[in-house]
Design an enzyme around this catalytic site. Structure first.
Site, PDB file in Angstrom:
ATOM      1  N   ASP A  29       0.800  -1.227   0.000  1.00  0.00           N
ATOM      2  CA  ASP A  29       0.000   0.000   0.000  1.00  0.00           C
ATOM      3  C   ASP A  29       0.829   1.271   0.000  1.00  0.00           C
ATOM      4  O   ASP A  29       2.030   1.235   0.255  1.00  0.00           O
ATOM      5  CB  ASP A  29      -0.832   0.036   1.297  1.00  0.00           C
ATOM      6  CG  ASP A  29      -2.213  -0.542   1.073  1.00  0.00           C
ATOM      7  OD1 ASP A  29      -2.606  -0.719  -0.085  1.00  0.00           O
ATOM      8  OD2 ASP A  29      -2.890  -0.817   2.084  1.00  0.00           O
ATOM      9  N   TYR A  38       7.199  -9.912   6.472  1.00  0.00           N
ATOM     10  CA  TYR A  38       7.055  -8.479   6.718  1.00  0.00           C
ATOM     11  C   TYR A  38       7.684  -8.121   8.054  1.00  0.00           C
ATOM     12  O   TYR A  38       7.597  -8.872   9.021  1.00  0.00           O
ATOM     13  CB  TYR A  38       5.577  -8.066   6.754  1.00  0.00           C
ATOM     14  CG  TYR A  38       4.952  -7.906   5.389  1.00  0.00           C
ATOM     15  CD1 TYR A  38       4.980  -6.670   4.730  1.00  0.00           C
ATOM     16  CD2 TYR A  38       4.329  -8.975   4.755  1.00  0.00           C
ATOM     17  CE1 TYR A  38       4.407  -6.510   3.480  1.00  0.00           C
ATOM     18  CE2 TYR A  38       3.750  -8.826   3.494  1.00  0.00           C
ATOM     19  CZ  TYR A  38       3.792  -7.594   2.869  1.00  0.00           C
ATOM     20  OH  TYR A  38       3.236  -7.437   1.631  1.00  0.00           O
TER      21      TYR A  38
END
Length: 291
Positions: free
Chosen positions: A66, A130
Site C-alpha cells: 500500500d 514483513y
C-alpha cells in the site's frame, strides 16, 4: 518477408528483486491514467521503456504493498522481447540498465534472474516476510530523529509488555480464518491463511539517535511470515498486538478476536500506520535466498 522479421525473437522472462522507500508513492502498483506516475511500478516500467523491447514491458508484482509501505525486497516478473538479431539481456545487464534509467532515487533494483516463460512472481512465491518497526518513548512526533521519520510507528508510551505481545502472537500462529484482520477491498477468494512466524523483539539502539536521547527512545521489531497475507492483515495484527503491549487488550482477547471473524469489531478495526511496515523478503523454490 514480415514473417522473417519476427523469426527467432521470443520474449525472455525475468524475475527482478527491487526495494523502495514507500513514502513518496501511492503504493507499489501502477496508477494508470493521466496523472504523473505515482506507483513504484510506473517508474520501473518507465525505466524498462528504455530497453527497446519489441513489446511494451509490464511488471507483474509479487506483493502489492500500500501507499507509504516500504520494501527491503519485493519481486516482479517481466518479459523483454528484443529484435531477433539481438541476444537476450543477461540478468546483470538488465539490473544495471534498469537502475541507470530509474527516475526516482527511492527505488533500486537489487538482482535479476532468468526464469521460465510460465513463471509467475505472485503465484510462485512460497514465503513472504514483513517487518514492522515501532518506537516507544516518543510523546510528540518532533521527538523522533529526522532519519527515523516515516520509517517506524512512534508511540507515546514509554515501554511495551513484550511478553504479553509474544503470548498474544501465539494465538495467531498456524492456519486460521483471518477474516477479523482483513480490510474490505481484498481480492482474496478465501480468508484462510497459515501464519508461520510472528515475533516481537527489542532492537539494538538506532544509530540515528543521539546519546542524550537514547535513554528515552527504544525501537522494537515485529516480523510476520506466511505464504501470503490478506489485505492489510499485517497492519491489523500489528495494531492488535500493540494494544496488548500497551495493556489495552489481554492476550486471551486476541484469540477471541481471531475466532470472531469480524473485521468490524471495535478492537480490531484499527490499522497500524503504513510507514512502519517493510516487506522484508519474498522467497521462491529453487531461487537463491536473497541475503
Amino acid at each position: 518477408s514480415s514473417l522473417a522479421m519476427g523469426a527467432g525473437s521470443v520474449p525472455a522472462r525475468y524475475l527482478v528483486y527491487f526495494q523502495y522507500l514507500g513514502t513518496d508513492f501511492n503504493g507499489v502498483a501502477a496508477v494508470r491514467g493521466v496523472q504523473r506516475a505515482v506507483g513504484v511500478q510506473n517508474y520501473l516500467e518507465e525505466a524498462a521503456e528504455r530497453l527497446n523491447s519489441v513489446m511494451p514491458v509490464k511488471f507483474t508484482i509479487s506483493s502489492r504493498t500500500d501507499a507509504g509501505v516500504h520494501a527491503l525486497s519485493n519481486a516482479a516478473h517481466l518479459d523483454i522481447q528484443r529484435r531477433s538479431d539481438l541476444p537476450p539481456f543477461s540478468p546483470e545487464v538488465l539490473t544495471e540498465a534498469l537502475n541507470t534509467h530509474l527516475k526516482h532515487p527511492a527505488i533500486r533494483v537489487l538482482q535479476a534472474f532468468r526464469v521460465p516463460s510460465h513463471f509467475h512472481a505472485r503465484h510462485a512465491a512460497i514465503s513472504r516476510t514483513y517487518l514492522y518497526r515501532l518506537a516507544t518513548g516518543c510523546p510528540r512526533p518532533d521527538r523522533l530523529p529526522v532519519f527515523e521519520r516515516n520509517r517506524c510507528w512512534a508511540l507515546q508510551a514509554d515501554c511495551l509488555d513484550v511478553a504479553a505481545m509474544q503470548e498474544a502472537a501465539q494465538h495467531l500462529l498456524g492456519t486460521h480464518d483471518f477474516s477479523a484482520f482483513q480490510s474490505a477491498g481484498s481480492p482474496a477468494s478465501s480468508p484462510v491463511r497459515t501464519l508461520r512466524r510472528a515475533s516481537v523483539s527489542p532492537d539494538p539502539a538506532s544509530p540515528f539517535v543521539l546519546p542524550e536521547e537514547s535513554r528515552q527512545l527504544q525501537f522494537w521489531s515485529m516480523e510476520f511470515e506466511s505464504q501470503s497475507f490478506l489485505y492489510k492483515q499485517v497492519r491489523r495484527m500489528t495494531a492488535v498486538l500493540v494494544a496488548v503491549g500497551l495493556g489495552a487488550l489481554m492476550p486471551a482477547q486476541v484469540k477471541a478476536i481471531l475466532e470472531s471473524r469480524d473485521p468490524l469489531g471495535k478492537h480490531q478495526s484499527r490499522v497500524a500506520p503504513a510507514h512502519g511496515l517493510f516487506l522484508k523478503s519474498v522467497l521462491y523454490e529453487g531461487l537463491g535466498k536473497r541475503k
